[in-house]
Write a protein that holds these residues in place. Structure first.
Motif, PDB file in Angstrom:
ATOM      1  N   ALA A  93      23.953   8.337   8.202  1.00 48.75           N
ATOM      2  CA  ALA A  93      23.792   6.974   8.845  1.00 48.75           C
ATOM      3  C   ALA A  93      22.625   6.231   8.272  1.00 48.75           C
ATOM      4  O   ALA A  93      22.679   5.069   8.039  1.00 48.75           O
ATOM      5  CB  ALA A  93      23.738   7.073  10.391  1.00 48.75           C
ATOM      6  N   GLU A  94      21.777   6.875   7.830  1.00 49.28           N
ATOM      7  CA  GLU A  94      20.520   6.220   7.408  1.00 49.28           C
ATOM      8  C   GLU A  94      20.765   5.670   5.870  1.00 49.28           C
ATOM      9  O   GLU A  94      20.388   4.565   5.488  1.00 49.28           O
ATOM     10  CB  GLU A  94      19.172   7.310   7.085  1.00 49.28           C
ATOM     11  N   ASP A 218      33.655  13.953  15.577  1.00 50.76           N
ATOM     12  CA  ASP A 218      32.517  13.864  14.482  1.00 50.76           C
ATOM     13  C   ASP A 218      32.459  12.121  14.293  1.00 50.76           C
ATOM     14  O   ASP A 218      31.435  11.839  13.923  1.00 50.76           O
ATOM     15  CB  ASP A 218      33.181  14.596  13.298  1.00 50.76           C
ATOM     16  N   GLN A 219      33.608  11.434  14.374  1.00 53.42           N
ATOM     17  CA  GLN A 219      33.274   9.889  14.143  1.00 53.42           C
ATOM     18  C   GLN A 219      32.328   9.264  15.135  1.00 53.42           C
ATOM     19  O   GLN A 219      31.426   8.413  14.958  1.00 53.42           O
ATOM     20  CB  GLN A 219      34.537   9.110  14.024  1.00 53.42           C
ATOM     21  N   VAL A 220      32.756   9.869  16.561  1.00 57.09           N
ATOM     22  CA  VAL A 220      31.783   9.377  17.604  1.00 57.09           C
ATOM     23  C   VAL A 220      30.540   9.619  17.449  1.00 57.09           C
ATOM     24  O   VAL A 220      29.300   8.820  17.385  1.00 57.09           O
ATOM     25  CB  VAL A 220      32.272  10.000  18.901  1.00 57.09           C
ATOM     26  N   ARG A 221      30.087  10.863  16.796  1.00 57.95           N
ATOM     27  CA  ARG A 221      28.748  11.403  16.495  1.00 57.95           C
ATOM     28  C   ARG A 221      28.187  10.639  15.414  1.00 57.95           C
ATOM     29  O   ARG A 221      26.934  10.091  15.562  1.00 57.95           O
ATOM     30  CB  ARG A 221      28.818  12.818  16.374  1.00 57.95           C
ATOM     31  N   LEU A 222      28.655  10.249  14.607  1.00 59.27           N
ATOM     32  CA  LEU A 222      28.568   9.661  13.358  1.00 59.27           C
ATOM     33  C   LEU A 222      27.928   8.167  13.707  1.00 59.27           C
ATOM     34  O   LEU A 222      26.922   7.423  13.331  1.00 59.27           O
ATOM     35  CB  LEU A 222      29.325   9.530  12.273  1.00 59.27           C
ATOM     36  N   TYR A 223      28.971   7.436  14.422  1.00 59.89           N
ATOM     37  CA  TYR A 223      28.742   5.973  14.949  1.00 59.89           C
ATOM     38  C   TYR A 223      27.630   6.121  15.843  1.00 59.89           C
ATOM     39  O   TYR A 223      26.655   5.072  15.854  1.00 59.89           O
ATOM     40  CB  TYR A 223      29.903   5.621  15.722  1.00 59.89           C
ATOM     41  N   LEU A 224      27.300   6.946  17.020  1.00 58.37           N
ATOM     42  CA  LEU A 224      26.412   6.828  17.768  1.00 58.37           C
ATOM     43  C   LEU A 224      24.744   7.067  16.869  1.00 58.37           C
ATOM     44  O   LEU A 224      23.980   6.666  17.289  1.00 58.37           O
ATOM     45  CB  LEU A 224      26.296   8.004  18.746  1.00 58.37           C
ATOM     46  N   ALA A 330      37.018   0.152  17.732  1.00 53.68           N
ATOM     47  CA  ALA A 330      37.477   0.717  18.944  1.00 53.68           C
ATOM     48  C   ALA A 330      36.284   1.261  19.604  1.00 53.68           C
ATOM     49  O   ALA A 330      35.952   1.080  20.966  1.00 53.68           O
ATOM     50  CB  ALA A 330      38.361   1.750  18.920  1.00 53.68           C
ATOM     51  N   LEU A 331      35.310   1.933  18.870  1.00 53.40           N
ATOM     52  CA  LEU A 331      33.891   2.444  19.548  1.00 53.40           C
ATOM     53  C   LEU A 331      33.066   1.460  19.879  1.00 53.40           C
ATOM     54  O   LEU A 331      32.526   1.375  20.846  1.00 53.40           O
ATOM     55  CB  LEU A 331      33.349   3.374  18.549  1.00 53.40           C
ATOM     56  N   GLN A 332      32.983   0.567  19.124  1.00 49.12           N
ATOM     57  CA  GLN A 332      32.124  -0.745  19.144  1.00 49.12           C
ATOM     58  C   GLN A 332      32.468  -1.338  20.593  1.00 49.12           C
ATOM     59  O   GLN A 332      31.766  -1.677  21.471  1.00 49.12           O
ATOM     60  CB  GLN A 332      31.976  -1.627  18.153  1.00 49.12           C
TER      61      GLN A 332
END
Length: 463
Positions: A93-94, A218-224, A330-332
């Motif tokens: 993410a960084e 894993d996508q939820v974790r990366l987005y958060l 969708a997560l946003q």
């Protein structure tokens, strides 16, 4: 009824068939429960004495921590696998955020917490948030008492202060226990609640949140992780931001008053022999302070600032993630709705400290930051955080397009001034002589011909 005020649990409240257990007092009050209530009170006072003598302050934070931890189920710390997943997610993410913001990385430590670790790690931040309000509420009660009553109370006022500290501590503990079951990162409420520079995710909470979505965990974790890292970049890169929020809270707390007329009116409806009537009075706001117009203005400023923080994070993360995560949109939207509506825990905590640490206008703020990026570029957008007076106001969130248009017009005006010739060029003629005709002789009222338009004035800054 499941609970009495200040966390006194009534044994057997959930048992409808408890008739005949012990003696019944006037109004159906079970006298056998009095001993249990006094026992709980004794434990609270004992905890207060052990933690800080007889003066725990406006809030007994040791009691709050103890009650919060008691209500959160015991669980093992995050496994090494979970910790590795969190660190990998934040590291990626960084990298993505480097191209979406001019602010450098602000997290120096990355870790994974369980709910109990979240309580322990965030307690110092809650002390900063809650103490100003609790102290002012306690002082307002004493100030509101008639002089004669204060004189007669004498030493009892100190006991009332100690009891008030335990009452606030009990409420804080219950609120933190509920929040600990919902938060997924250290910045879930818009503030870096953990230690400075520490980015933390709660793997178990993320797994539970992901189970109800169609997006892989894993996508939820990366987005958060991207949101967590963006929050830390903002608070680390804008040194005045955290203190500004605390100042607004202190300003809000400084004007707290207690409406004693409302207290007297509600007190008349209480039946001392019926604990349910006491709980009902508390639920009607018997002990809640009144909110003045000045506090409303301060509260609006706090909500606007929190909306700008969350809106900036929303816009930056959306730009950083882009098409890299198929489920990002969708997560946003899911997180926006979660933040906008607030769960039961957030509502409980809003009642506890009298403030909702939740932006009401997140969508408008996100749109404004996105438009500013298109107009100013990434560096220009983030430069607005250099001073609080440069930030959009609450009125600007009502019409983001107008703010962007004024800002663009002002930028064009500055650019035009920079292109004008200056009057500081050296005179090529020998000292005391001039080869150029004196143009002011023919037009004495015109002044120098090379005067810069608007010289000596500062163009107005859009607000």
């Amino acid at each position: 009824m499941t609970n009495l005020p200040f966390g006194f649990n009534m044994p057997g409240d959930d048992d409808p068939d408890r008739k005949g257990q012990g003696g019944q007092g006037p109004g159906g009050f079970d006298l056998s429960q009095l001993g249990s209530m006094l026992s709980q009170l004794g434990q609270m006072m004992s905890s207060a004495a052990q933690s800080g003598g007889g003066s725990p302050g406006a809030v007994n934070y040791d009691l709050a921590r103890q009650l919060a931890l008691q209500q959160v189920p015991a669980s093992h710390p995050a496994s090494s696998v979970d910790l590795a997943h969190v660190r990998d997610a934040v590291a990626l993410a960084e990298i993505w955020l480097d191209g979406a913001t001019a602010l450098p990385a602000g997290a120096t430590t990355v870790t994974a917490w369980n709910a109990r670790q979240w309580i322990e790690a965030t307690m110092p931040a809650w002390q900063q948030l809650c103490t100003p309000i609790a102290e002012r509420v306690s002082a307002a009660w004493i100030e509101g008492l008639p002089e004669e009553a204060r004189t007669q109370a004498g030493p009892l006022l100190a006991m009332m202060g100690s009891m008030g500290g335990m009452a606030f501590g009990s409420q804080l503990g219950q609120g933190l226990a509920q929040l600990a079951g919902e938060v997924m990162t250290s910045t879930d409420v818009g503030l870096p609640l953990g230690p400075a520079g520490t980015a933390a995710l709660l793997p178990r909470a993320i797994a539970e949140f992901s189970s109800g979505l169609s997006v892989p965990e894993d996508q939820v974790r990366l987005y958060l992780a991207a949101r967590e890292a963006a929050h830390h970049r903002l608070y680390a890169g804008v040194p005045w931001l955290r203190e500004r929020i605390l100042t607004l809270i202190r300003t809000y707390a400084g004007a707290i008053t207690v409406d004693f007329s409302a207290v007297e009116q509600l007190a008349s409806s209480i039946d001392p022999s019926n604990p349910a009537s006491i709980e009902a009075a508390l639920g009607q706001g018997m002990f809640e302070p009144t909110i003045t117009p000045g506090q409303q203005q301060t509260l609006a400023g706090l909500e606007t600032l929190l909306a700008l923080v969350e809106g900036w994070v929303d816009a930056v993360v959306a730009a950083a993630v882009g098409d890299r995560l198929p489920g990002a949109s969708a997560l946003q939207e899911t997180l926006r709705r979660r933040r906008a509506t607030g769960g039961p825990a957030e509502q409980t905590f809003a009642t506890l400290i009298g403030l909702e640490l939740r932006p009401r206008r997140l969508r408008a703020a996100a749109d404004l930051w996105r438009d500013l990026e298109a107009s100013r570029g990434v560096d220009g957008r983030d430069a607005l955080w250099s001073h609080p007076d440069l930030l959009p106001s609450s009125e600007d969130l009502d019409d983001p397009a107008a703010f962007v248009a004024r800002d663009k017009q002002f930028s064009e005006l500055l650019a035009g001034l920079e292109d004008l010739p200056t009057t500081d060029e050296p005179d090529p003629s020998p000292e005391g002589t001039t080869d150029a005709p004196d143009r002011t002789a023919d037009h004495p009222d015109d002044g120098p011909s090379d005067r810069t338009p608007g010289d000596g004035t500062t163009p107005p800054r859009p607000v």
